[in-house]
Design an enzyme around this catalytic site. Sequence first.
Site, PDB file in Angstrom:
ATOM      1  N   SER A 131       0.847  -1.202   0.000  1.00 28.71           N
ATOM      2  CA  SER A 131       0.000   0.000   0.000  1.00 28.71           C
ATOM      3  C   SER A 131       0.873   1.240   0.000  1.00 28.71           C
ATOM      4  CB  SER A 131      -0.875   0.009   1.254  1.00 28.71           C
ATOM      5  OG  SER A 131      -1.534   1.251   1.388  1.00 28.71           O
ATOM      6  N   TYR A 144      -0.803  -0.192  10.642  1.00 26.79           N
ATOM      7  CA  TYR A 144      -1.042  -0.468   9.213  1.00 26.79           C
ATOM      8  C   TYR A 144       0.112   0.053   8.363  1.00 26.79           C
ATOM      9  CZ  TYR A 144      -3.508  -0.911   4.756  1.00 26.79           C
ATOM     10  OH  TYR A 144      -3.867  -1.262   3.474  1.00 26.79           O
TER      11      TYR A 144
HETATM   12  N1  LIG Z   1      -8.930  -0.714  -0.088  1.00 27.82           N
HETATM   13  C1  LIG Z   1      -7.858   0.057  -0.233  1.00 27.82           C
HETATM   14  O1  LIG Z   1      -7.958   1.283  -0.442  1.00 27.82           O
HETATM   15  C2  LIG Z   1      -6.487  -0.548  -0.170  1.00 27.82           C
HETATM   16  C3  LIG Z   1      -5.401   0.288  -0.464  1.00 27.82           C
HETATM   17  C4  LIG Z   1      -4.124  -0.249  -0.424  1.00 27.82           C
HETATM   18  C5  LIG Z   1      -3.930  -1.577  -0.105  1.00 27.82           C
HETATM   19  N2  LIG Z   1      -5.007  -2.353   0.197  1.00 27.82           N
HETATM   20  C6  LIG Z   1      -4.742  -3.742   0.542  1.00 27.82           C
HETATM   21  O2  LIG Z   1      -5.501  -4.566  -0.315  1.00 27.82           O
HETATM   22  C7  LIG Z   1      -5.778  -5.806   0.351  1.00 27.82           C
HETATM   23  C8  LIG Z   1      -7.276  -6.099   0.252  1.00 27.82           C
HETATM   24  O3  LIG Z   1      -7.960  -5.090   0.978  1.00 27.82           O
HETATM   25  P1  LIG Z   1      -9.498  -4.734   0.726  1.00 27.82           P
HETATM   26  O4  LIG Z   1      -9.571  -3.267   0.627  1.00 27.82           O
HETATM   27  O5  LIG Z   1     -10.056  -5.586  -0.338  1.00 27.82           O
HETATM   28  O6  LIG Z   1     -10.087  -5.110   2.151  1.00 27.82           O
HETATM   29  P2  LIG Z   1     -11.327  -6.032   2.594  1.00 27.82           P
HETATM   30  O7  LIG Z   1     -12.476  -5.811   1.696  1.00 27.82           O
HETATM   31  O8  LIG Z   1     -11.462  -5.791   4.042  1.00 27.82           O
HETATM   32  O9  LIG Z   1     -10.773  -7.506   2.337  1.00 27.82           O
HETATM   33  C9  LIG Z   1      -9.763  -8.058   3.107  1.00 27.82           C
HETATM   34  C10 LIG Z   1      -9.701  -9.531   2.792  1.00 27.82           C
HETATM   35  O10 LIG Z   1      -8.636 -10.109   3.553  1.00 27.82           O
HETATM   36  C11 LIG Z   1      -9.144 -11.287   4.156  1.00 27.82           C
HETATM   37  N3  LIG Z   1      -8.419 -11.573   5.396  1.00 27.82           N
HETATM   38  C12 LIG Z   1      -8.174 -10.714   6.416  1.00 27.82           C
HETATM   39  N4  LIG Z   1      -7.513 -11.343   7.395  1.00 27.82           N
HETATM   40  C13 LIG Z   1      -7.325 -12.621   6.979  1.00 27.82           C
HETATM   41  C14 LIG Z   1      -6.713 -13.752   7.547  1.00 27.82           C
HETATM   42  N5  LIG Z   1      -6.133 -13.706   8.749  1.00 27.82           N
HETATM   43  N6  LIG Z   1      -6.713 -14.913   6.848  1.00 27.82           N
HETATM   44  C15 LIG Z   1      -7.297 -14.980   5.618  1.00 27.82           C
HETATM   45  N7  LIG Z   1      -7.886 -13.923   5.023  1.00 27.82           N
HETATM   46  C16 LIG Z   1      -7.911 -12.764   5.700  1.00 27.82           C
HETATM   47  C17 LIG Z   1     -10.611 -11.005   4.399  1.00 27.82           C
HETATM   48  O11 LIG Z   1     -11.337 -12.210   4.451  1.00 27.82           O
HETATM   49  P3  LIG Z   1     -11.961 -12.884   5.776  1.00 27.82           P
HETATM   50  O12 LIG Z   1     -12.363 -11.768   6.699  1.00 27.82           O
HETATM   51  O13 LIG Z   1     -13.085 -13.695   5.234  1.00 27.82           O
HETATM   52  O14 LIG Z   1     -10.854 -13.723   6.290  1.00 27.82           O
HETATM   53  C18 LIG Z   1     -10.974 -10.257   3.130  1.00 27.82           C
HETATM   54  O15 LIG Z   1     -11.280 -11.165   2.099  1.00 27.82           O
HETATM   55  C19 LIG Z   1      -5.271  -5.633   1.780  1.00 27.82           C
HETATM   56  O16 LIG Z   1      -3.986  -6.193   1.891  1.00 27.82           O
HETATM   57  C20 LIG Z   1      -5.185  -4.127   1.937  1.00 27.82           C
HETATM   58  O17 LIG Z   1      -4.268  -3.747   2.920  1.00 27.82           O
HETATM   59  C21 LIG Z   1      -6.276  -1.875   0.170  1.00 27.82           C
END
Ligand SMILES: NC(=O)c1ccc[n+]([C@@H]2O[C@H](COP(=O)([O-])OP(=O)(O)OC[C@H]3O[C@@H](n4cnc5c(N)ncnc54)[C@H](OP(=O)(O)O)[C@@H]3O)[C@@H](O)[C@H]2O)c1
Length: 270
Positions: A131, A144
């Site tokens: 990120s 984070y």
């Molecule tokens: N959204 C943004 O603006 C953004 C920006 C930069 C980077 N990111 C990164 O992109 C990635 C996806 O984020 P998102 O925005 O799509 O968030 P999200 O909608 O909250 O999804 C997070 C996913 O990670 C899974 N997860 C969390 N903890 C886990 C664990 N211990 N074991 C297995 N699965 C786990 C969750 O599934 P379960 O809860 O079902 O396990 C969910 O499917 C993350 O790494 C985040 O840091 C996001």
Amino acid sequence: VITGASSGLGQALARHYLKLGFTVAMIARRGDLLQPLGKEFPGQSLCYPLDVRDSSSMQLAASDLMARVGIPDVVIANAGVSVGTLTEHSEDIEYIQQIMDTNVLGVAKTFQPFISPMRSAHKGTLVGIASIAGFRGLPGAGAYSASKAAAISYLESLRVELRDSGINVVTICPGYIRTPMTAPNPYRMPFILESADAARRIARAIDRQTAYAVIPWQMAFVGFVLRHMPRPLYDALLATAQRKPRASPSRPQHDTEPPSHRQSRHASEK
Ligand SMILES: NC(=O)c1ccc[n+]([C@@H]2O[C@H](COP(=O)([O-])OP(=O)(O)OC[C@H]3O[C@@H](n4cnc5c(N)ncnc54)[C@H](OP(=O)(O)O)[C@@H]3O)[C@@H](O)[C@H]2O)c1
């Protein structure tokens, strides 16, 4: 193989690759949320409800999926959690631990079982979703930011370690993506992408075997400015910036670990 495929970006990436006809192994704790996508693309998906912090579950899932479909072309360590943390609150220590365990160790635990087979086959791509939050320490999101900074460095080490092994390592630094993770953010999110658009751009970077990509490109510019901003100016500008809300009993965070998720479940195929 995509971790965190039950929601947000991971789900969008899974859908993107399923639509292209790939077989996708989807990993997340909430197996029930993996199933609808599996049903939509019958015979093309494997579902593994597990916690990426649990290396033995990850190893079992990796062995199972490699026995079924062979060595994966691409493994995307996307699972991540984010919640505001303030070190002065003792209850936030547990969240800090969850964030570091998932966003840093979870990436290593995801890749580990695939590296030897990929090395023997002299092919494969390991993708880490970091990120732009890892570029500088964001106030109110210390855990984070630290986890993503660690992920960026870890992925760089891995990329150099695996040079000439036939395995490519791709680091993706997204800006803002509209997902459940960003839904509670009270601040403006410039250049925010829809998750399907972000998935398309990330898949393009993976196809090109880009070592490192900031998505969208406008955030690469923001990132450059952030990285090079003199410390006194950064401190003055960020001191009053709005912060990611902390988890609280009255406002549970979906994206950190609810108690019902504490037990990892066995891998299952669908
Ligand atoms: N959204 C943004 O603006 C953004 C920006 C930069 C980077 N990111 C990164 O992109 C990635 C996806 O984020 P998102 O925005 O799509 O968030 P999200 O909608 O909250 O999804 C997070 C996913 O990670 C899974 N997860 C969390 N903890 C886990 C664990 N211990 N074991 C297995 N699965 C786990 C969750 O599934 P379960 O809860 O079902 O396990 C969910 O499917 C993350 O790494 C985040 O840091 C996001």
